[in-house]
Design a protein around this motif. Sequence first.
Motif, mmCIF file in Angstrom:
data_model
loop_
_atom_site.group_PDB
_atom_site.id
_atom_site.type_symbol
_atom_site.label_atom_id
_atom_site.label_comp_id
_atom_site.label_asym_id
_atom_site.label_seq_id
_atom_site.Cartn_x
_atom_site.Cartn_y
_atom_site.Cartn_z
ATOM 1 N N GLU A 327 77.409 -23.598 4.827
ATOM 2 C CA GLU A 327 77.521 -22.907 3.534
ATOM 3 C C GLU A 327 77.616 -21.406 3.757
ATOM 4 O OE1 GLU A 327 74.804 -22.038 -0.423
ATOM 5 O OE2 GLU A 327 74.795 -24.062 0.447
ATOM 6 N N SER A 328 78.513 -20.765 3.036
ATOM 7 C CA SER A 328 78.653 -19.317 3.089
ATOM 8 C C SER A 328 77.857 -18.695 1.948
ATOM 9 C CB SER A 328 80.124 -18.910 2.975
ATOM 10 O OG SER A 328 80.866 -19.373 4.083
ATOM 11 N N GLY A 329 77.080 -17.707 2.276
ATOM 12 C CA GLY A 329 76.348 -16.977 1.248
ATOM 13 C C GLY A 329 77.165 -15.804 0.758
ATOM 14 N N ASN A 330 76.492 -14.844 0.171
ATOM 15 C CA ASN A 330 77.200 -13.673 -0.315
ATOM 16 C C ASN A 330 77.817 -12.911 0.852
ATOM 17 O OD1 ASN A 330 77.968 -11.934 -2.487
ATOM 18 N ND2 ASN A 330 76.469 -10.448 -1.742
ATOM 19 N N GLU A 331 79.091 -12.573 0.733
ATOM 20 C CA GLU A 331 79.803 -11.865 1.792
ATOM 21 C C GLU A 331 80.141 -10.451 1.337
ATOM 22 O OE1 GLU A 331 83.182 -14.131 2.954
ATOM 23 O OE2 GLU A 331 82.010 -15.839 3.683
ATOM 24 N N SER A 332 79.933 -9.498 2.239
ATOM 25 C CA SER A 332 80.201 -8.106 1.934
ATOM 26 C C SER A 332 80.228 -7.312 3.229
ATOM 27 C CB SER A 332 79.125 -7.539 0.997
ATOM 28 O OG SER A 332 79.326 -6.155 0.764
ATOM 29 N N ALA A 333 80.852 -6.145 3.182
ATOM 30 C CA ALA A 333 80.839 -5.239 4.335
ATOM 31 C C ALA A 333 79.568 -4.408 4.390
ATOM 32 C CB ALA A 333 82.053 -4.309 4.278
ATOM 33 N N VAL A 334 78.707 -4.533 3.366
ATOM 34 C CA VAL A 334 77.467 -3.754 3.343
ATOM 35 C C VAL A 334 76.257 -4.678 3.249
ATOM 36 C CG1 VAL A 334 78.519 -1.736 2.290
ATOM 37 C CG2 VAL A 334 77.518 -3.482 0.822
ATOM 38 N N HIS A 335 75.127 -4.133 3.636
ATOM 39 C CA HIS A 335 73.820 -4.757 3.411
ATOM 40 C C HIS A 335 72.864 -3.587 3.230
ATOM 41 C CE1 HIS A 335 70.682 -7.937 3.883
ATOM 42 N NE2 HIS A 335 69.967 -6.899 4.284
ATOM 43 N N VAL A 336 72.577 -3.237 1.983
ATOM 44 C CA VAL A 336 71.806 -2.036 1.665
ATOM 45 C C VAL A 336 70.532 -2.443 0.943
ATOM 46 C CG1 VAL A 336 71.773 0.137 0.387
ATOM 47 C CG2 VAL A 336 73.859 -0.596 1.551
ATOM 48 N N ASP A 337 69.392 -2.113 1.555
ATOM 49 C CA ASP A 337 68.082 -2.486 1.014
ATOM 50 C C ASP A 337 67.560 -1.428 0.060
ATOM 51 O OD1 ASP A 337 67.251 -4.945 2.660
ATOM 52 O OD2 ASP A 337 67.847 -3.529 4.221
ATOM 53 N N LEU A 338 66.935 -1.894 -1.021
ATOM 54 C CA LEU A 338 66.228 -1.046 -1.974
ATOM 55 C C LEU A 338 64.832 -1.622 -2.144
ATOM 56 C CD1 LEU A 338 69.129 -0.733 -4.554
ATOM 57 C CD2 LEU A 338 68.347 1.088 -3.026
ATOM 58 N N ILE A 339 63.816 -0.742 -2.238
ATOM 59 C CA ILE A 339 62.420 -1.171 -2.126
ATOM 60 C C ILE A 339 61.651 -0.843 -3.398
ATOM 61 C CG2 ILE A 339 60.323 -0.998 -0.734
ATOM 62 C CD1 ILE A 339 62.095 0.160 1.520
ATOM 63 N N THR A 340 60.784 -1.790 -3.795
ATOM 64 C CA THR A 340 59.893 -1.557 -4.926
ATOM 65 C C THR A 340 58.448 -1.818 -4.514
ATOM 66 O OG1 THR A 340 59.471 -2.101 -7.261
ATOM 67 C CG2 THR A 340 60.120 -3.919 -5.831
ATOM 68 N N ASP A 341 57.560 -0.981 -4.998
ATOM 69 C CA ASP A 341 56.134 -1.058 -4.680
ATOM 70 C C ASP A 341 55.477 -2.123 -5.565
ATOM 71 O OD1 ASP A 341 53.491 -0.627 -4.073
ATOM 72 O OD2 ASP A 341 53.375 1.365 -4.983
ATOM 73 N N LEU A 342 54.759 -3.040 -4.925
ATOM 74 C CA LEU A 342 54.076 -4.108 -5.667
ATOM 75 C C LEU A 342 52.561 -4.002 -5.560
ATOM 76 C CD1 LEU A 342 56.257 -7.215 -4.666
ATOM 77 C CD2 LEU A 342 56.455 -5.798 -6.722
ATOM 78 N N SER A 343 52.056 -2.835 -5.173
ATOM 79 C CA SER A 343 50.619 -2.713 -4.895
ATOM 80 C C SER A 343 49.765 -2.656 -6.150
ATOM 81 C CB SER A 343 50.359 -1.469 -4.036
ATOM 82 O OG SER A 343 50.734 -0.288 -4.722
ATOM 83 N N GLU A 344 50.365 -2.404 -7.309
ATOM 84 C CA GLU A 344 49.583 -2.365 -8.546
ATOM 85 C C GLU A 344 50.437 -2.785 -9.731
ATOM 86 O OE1 GLU A 344 48.447 1.539 -9.926
ATOM 87 O OE2 GLU A 344 50.055 2.495 -8.802
ATOM 88 N N ALA A 345 49.760 -3.318 -10.751
ATOM 89 C CA ALA A 345 50.412 -3.729 -12.006
ATOM 90 C C ALA A 345 51.657 -4.559 -11.738
ATOM 91 C CB ALA A 345 50.731 -2.513 -12.863
ATOM 92 N N SER A 346 51.528 -5.543 -10.858
ATOM 93 C CA SER A 346 52.695 -6.339 -10.475
ATOM 94 C C SER A 346 52.292 -7.771 -10.168
ATOM 95 C CB SER A 346 53.371 -5.741 -9.239
ATOM 96 O OG SER A 346 52.555 -5.947 -8.091
ATOM 97 N N ARG A 347 53.303 -8.626 -10.133
ATOM 98 C CA ARG A 347 53.063 -9.999 -9.692
ATOM 99 C C ARG A 347 54.376 -10.618 -9.217
ATOM 100 N NH1 ARG A 347 53.257 -10.431 -15.325
ATOM 101 N NH2 ARG A 347 54.540 -12.135 -16.166
ATOM 102 N N ILE A 348 54.231 -11.613 -8.351
ATOM 103 C CA ILE A 348 55.349 -12.444 -7.919
ATOM 104 C C ILE A 348 55.048 -13.866 -8.366
ATOM 105 C CG2 ILE A 348 56.679 -13.341 -5.980
ATOM 106 C CD1 ILE A 348 55.870 -10.889 -4.378
ATOM 107 N N GLU A 349 56.016 -14.476 -9.043
ATOM 108 C CA GLU A 349 55.887 -15.875 -9.451
ATOM 109 C C GLU A 349 56.923 -16.719 -8.720
ATOM 110 O OE1 GLU A 349 56.436 -16.154 -13.631
ATOM 111 O OE2 GLU A 349 54.811 -14.752 -14.138
ATOM 112 N N ILE A 350 56.526 -17.905 -8.331
ATOM 113 C CA ILE A 350 57.456 -18.898 -7.816
ATOM 114 C C ILE A 350 57.326 -20.131 -8.692
ATOM 115 C CG2 ILE A 350 58.088 -20.389 -5.883
ATOM 116 C CD1 ILE A 350 57.133 -18.257 -3.980
ATOM 117 N N ASP A 351 58.415 -20.476 -9.347
ATOM 118 C CA ASP A 351 58.441 -21.601 -10.289
ATOM 119 C C ASP A 351 57.328 -21.481 -11.326
ATOM 120 O OD1 ASP A 351 60.575 -22.537 -8.846
ATOM 121 O OD2 ASP A 351 59.403 -23.957 -7.668
ATOM 122 N N GLY A 352 57.115 -20.248 -11.809
ATOM 123 C CA GLY A 352 56.154 -20.005 -12.876
ATOM 124 C C GLY A 352 54.723 -19.822 -12.432
ATOM 125 N N GLU A 353 54.424 -20.013 -11.152
ATOM 126 C CA GLU A 353 53.065 -19.870 -10.652
ATOM 127 C C GLU A 353 52.930 -18.534 -9.915
ATOM 128 O OE1 GLU A 353 49.889 -22.113 -7.641
ATOM 129 O OE2 GLU A 353 51.904 -22.937 -7.989
#
Length: 369
Positions: A327-353
């Motif tokens: 399977e081919s994923g997203n293809e591009s000539a670039v791969h540029v990372d952007l970062i967000t701070d999750l140390s406060e007032a944040s959460r990560i959910e996986i399938d609602g949990e």
Amino acid sequence: MDDRVREHAETLVGWSARIEPGDAVVVDVAAGAHRLAVAVAERLGEVGANMTVTYGSDEVTRAYLRAHDDDFETATGELALFEHADAYLRLGGGRNTAATADVDAGTRQAYRGARTELREARMDTDWVSTVHPTRSLAQGAGMSYEAYRDFVYDAVLRDWETLAAKMSRVKELLDSGDEVRLVTQRNDQPSTDVTMSIDGRTAVNSAASVAYDSHNLPSGEVFTAPYATAGQVFFDVPMTIDGRRVRNVRLIFEDGEVVDFDAETGADAIEAVLDTDAGARRLGELGLGMNRRIDRFTDNILFDEKMGDTAHLALGRAYDANLPDGESGNESAVHVDLITDLSEASRIEIDGETVQRNGTFRFEEGFEL
């Protein structure tokens, strides 16, 4: 020579790249990385590998690009070098992060496009990227040279097996999930609320070794290849992209694609990335930083994207290691990372949990329900 330089070389050659006798190894040495290159060459000789050394410099690249007519072709000699290599070791070092700031964006895009085949050949090797601490990097990080060296070696010379075992729990969470949601709600900045599909993807436990499908030293992240992205993300960690400082970027996604954006500074740099090709408006990576020995912004993506209690999203190319066979994923000539701070007032959910709140995973001490 600082003993830690030799330890760095031993970790790179042994743990990270897993070099064996007879391997053909290309070592790309940046300006300022000479001491590490000497230690790596010594270690490769002890192993019995075959070494080819190249030199990389942003200032050399700038001179070439500014003089060129933009009609770039694939460098067949360099392509042949990578096609016959078993491993590629990139030794980063001191540099001027703004060296290519005055190169036309269209020229950069044409150059990237012409080097697509080279990048693919290089990434087919057991490649590893690392950095040697230099005074210019210390200055860019706002640190004394001595403090910066300690910071780098603290992040690089660690018990990678123990960290790999811890990060494997995050990999299990991502591998078993269908959808990830990132949420931040802080009064002093725009919010983040974005969902991404990860069904059918395989997360990489990036423990600084090709044995883990990991290609950075230091590392310390778990990443996957999201798709069908929807919502808004605010990236509050500053960085330098193509020689230009970028700060406080906001991206809006619909149907997996960036449909609007803005930035407090560096909006033109973001626009240039997005205009590279069709794949540049889609995500190639979601990464969760877990190397808590990297605890500050240094304007070096090799370190910054691994910071504990952060997440990064990359515009552009997806990594094959995250994708099902064939399977081919997203293809591009670039791969540029952007970062967000999750140390406060944040959460990560996986399938609602909720699996992480304010930077702490549910299996870590201090997790708040």
